[in-house]
Write a protein that holds these residues in place. Structure first.
Motif, PDB file in Angstrom:
ATOM      1  N   ALA A 124       0.825  -1.210   0.000  1.00 41.71           N
ATOM      2  CA  ALA A 124       0.000   0.000   0.000  1.00 41.71           C
ATOM      3  C   ALA A 124       0.858   1.258   0.000  1.00 41.71           C
ATOM      4  CB  ALA A 124      -0.919  -0.001   1.222  1.00 41.71           C
ATOM      5  N   LYS A 129       0.892   1.872  -4.562  1.00 40.34           N
ATOM      6  CA  LYS A 129      -0.487   2.202  -4.187  1.00 40.34           C
ATOM      7  C   LYS A 129      -1.486   1.556  -5.159  1.00 40.34           C
ATOM      8  CE  LYS A 129      -2.469   6.641  -2.873  1.00 40.34           C
ATOM      9  NZ  LYS A 129      -2.189   8.088  -2.824  1.00 40.34           N
ATOM     10  N   CYS A 139      -5.010   1.965  -4.876  1.00 37.42           N
ATOM     11  CA  CYS A 139      -6.353   2.500  -4.610  1.00 37.42           C
ATOM     12  C   CYS A 139      -7.236   2.549  -5.864  1.00 37.42           C
ATOM     13  CB  CYS A 139      -6.248   3.898  -4.025  1.00 37.42           C
ATOM     14  SG  CYS A 139      -5.264   3.949  -2.526  1.00 37.42           S
ATOM     15  N   CYS A 142      -9.217  -0.444  -5.996  1.00 37.72           N
ATOM     16  CA  CYS A 142      -9.790  -0.900  -4.725  1.00 37.72           C
ATOM     17  C   CYS A 142     -11.219  -1.403  -4.940  1.00 37.72           C
ATOM     18  CB  CYS A 142      -9.779   0.235  -3.704  1.00 37.72           C
ATOM     19  SG  CYS A 142     -10.281  -0.321  -2.067  1.00 37.72           S
TER      20      CYS A 142
END
Ligand code: SAM
Ligand code: SF4
Length: 324
Positions: free
Chosen positions: A244, A248, A250, A253
């Motif tokens: 994370a 990353k 995200c 996600c």
């Protein structure tokens, strides 16, 4: 369902308890914490009702976590109840393994599809130092019990902190001898994790390549998650990295979290979400609950900002409270 950033959110992690039988240094203070009273925790029936609503909104996979999920009585009952919900494809569990050997038969009978077991070291004294409990033998018994189940989906999760450098190769080697995924999870600055050293994906990979030779990129074992996976010559299983901080993920996600107190948390770093327990206590209808879930998910933050030195603006609770 889609959020405002066009991500398909179909994976729910439910923390069934904030309590734990270990005290990992990056997750819990040594003295333990003041446990939340039972009355403030979601009941089994509430968890199953909320899971049904999530399934109706397109959720397909549910993971039970904690705290340590196996310290809560009736986890197999929760697994069975959620598995019976139309639309739910997989119910899995994340555990420290200490109580797994004794509970695995009931969990399998209830329909559990897979298990993630945390393992930071194979050294007894170091385990006792990191987890503040001398329980390595029982955690290993849990891992061996799971390995003995043909075709069972097992992942081993290790958080490299610098302290366990010498253990990373022996732990990764479990994927050489067994068809499991060994995953290295970068320490996140959540609660006590922010006080700890972190080994990055690149550092861990370099250590592994020194022992096993060049890494070979490969597919994720079950798709959909945030990990990057590799294997090495002669390995039956895979090695994954959940990074994370340095990688990353995200934008991909797919998950939200339901805390033991029934708060729907839409991003690890932020307090944003919806207090579903308060709505349940007020006698909310399914429609009201679905609307609250939909609104919270639509507003799911685009990304965390852990690596931008804005750590203090976000989550100060530890992972056992959030549901790791
Ligand atoms: N008690 C269970 C266990 O240890 O597997 C489930 C809950 S625990 C919070 C879930 C996972 O979160 C564990 O693999 C643990 O190592 C990880 N974890 C806890 N604090 C963390 C942190 N600050 N950064 C990264 N991983 C963390
Ligand atoms: Fe307990 Fe898991 Fe946190 Fe360790 S990481 S203290 S086992 S909840």
């Amino acid at each position: 369902m889609l959020d405002n950033h066009n991500r398909n959110i179909d994976y729910l992690r439910i923390s069934v308890t904030d309590r734990c039988n270990l005290r990992c240094t990056y997750c819990m203070p040594p003295e333990g914490v003041g446990w939340i009273p039972h009355s403030a925790i979601l009941t089994v029936a509430e968890m199953i009702r909320l899971s049904r609503l999530f399934a109706e909104m397109g959720f397909r996979r549910i993971r039970l976590t904690g705290g340590e999920p196996l310290v809560r009585k009736g986890v197999a009952q929760i697994v069975r109840g959620i598995k019976g919900i139309p639309g739910i494809e997989k119910v899995t569990l994340t555990t420290n393994g200490v109580l797994l050997a004794e509970q695995l038969p009931a969990l399998l009978d209830a329909g559990l599809d897979g298990v993630n077991i945390s393992l930071d070291t194979l050294d007894r004294a170091q385990f006792a130092a990191i987890a503040r409990r001398d329980e390595l033998h029982r955690a290993l018994a849990g891992i061996h019990a799971a390995l003995a189940v043909p075709g069972f989906n097992i992942k081993l999760n290790c958080v490299p902190s610098g302290e366990n450098d010498a253990q990373l190769v022996p732990i990764a080697a479990l994927a050489k001898d067994h068809n499991v995924a060994v995953r290295f999870i970068e320490m996140m600055p959540i609660g006590l994790g922010g006080t700890q050293h972190r080994r990055t994906q690149a550092e861990v990979l370099a250590m592994l390549e020194e022992s096993f030779g060049g890494a070979i990129a490969c597919q994720q074992p079950d798709g959909g998650g945030p990990g990057e996976y590799v294997t090495f010559a002669g390995f039956q299983g895979k090695v994954g990295f959940i990074s994370a901080m340095t990688h990353k993920f995200c934008h991909n996600c797919n998950r939200v979290r339901l805390s033991a107190t029934g708060f729907l948390k839409t991003c690890l770093q932020y307090e944003t979400g919806a207090d579903l327990k308060a709505l349940l206590n007020a006698g909310a209808s399914d429609d009201t609950l679905r609307a609250a879930i939909a609104q919270a998910i639509a507003q799911k933050p685009a990304s965390h900002h852990f690596s931008e030195h804005r750590e203090t603006e976000g989550e100060t609770r530890n992972m056992h409270q959030i549901g790791g």
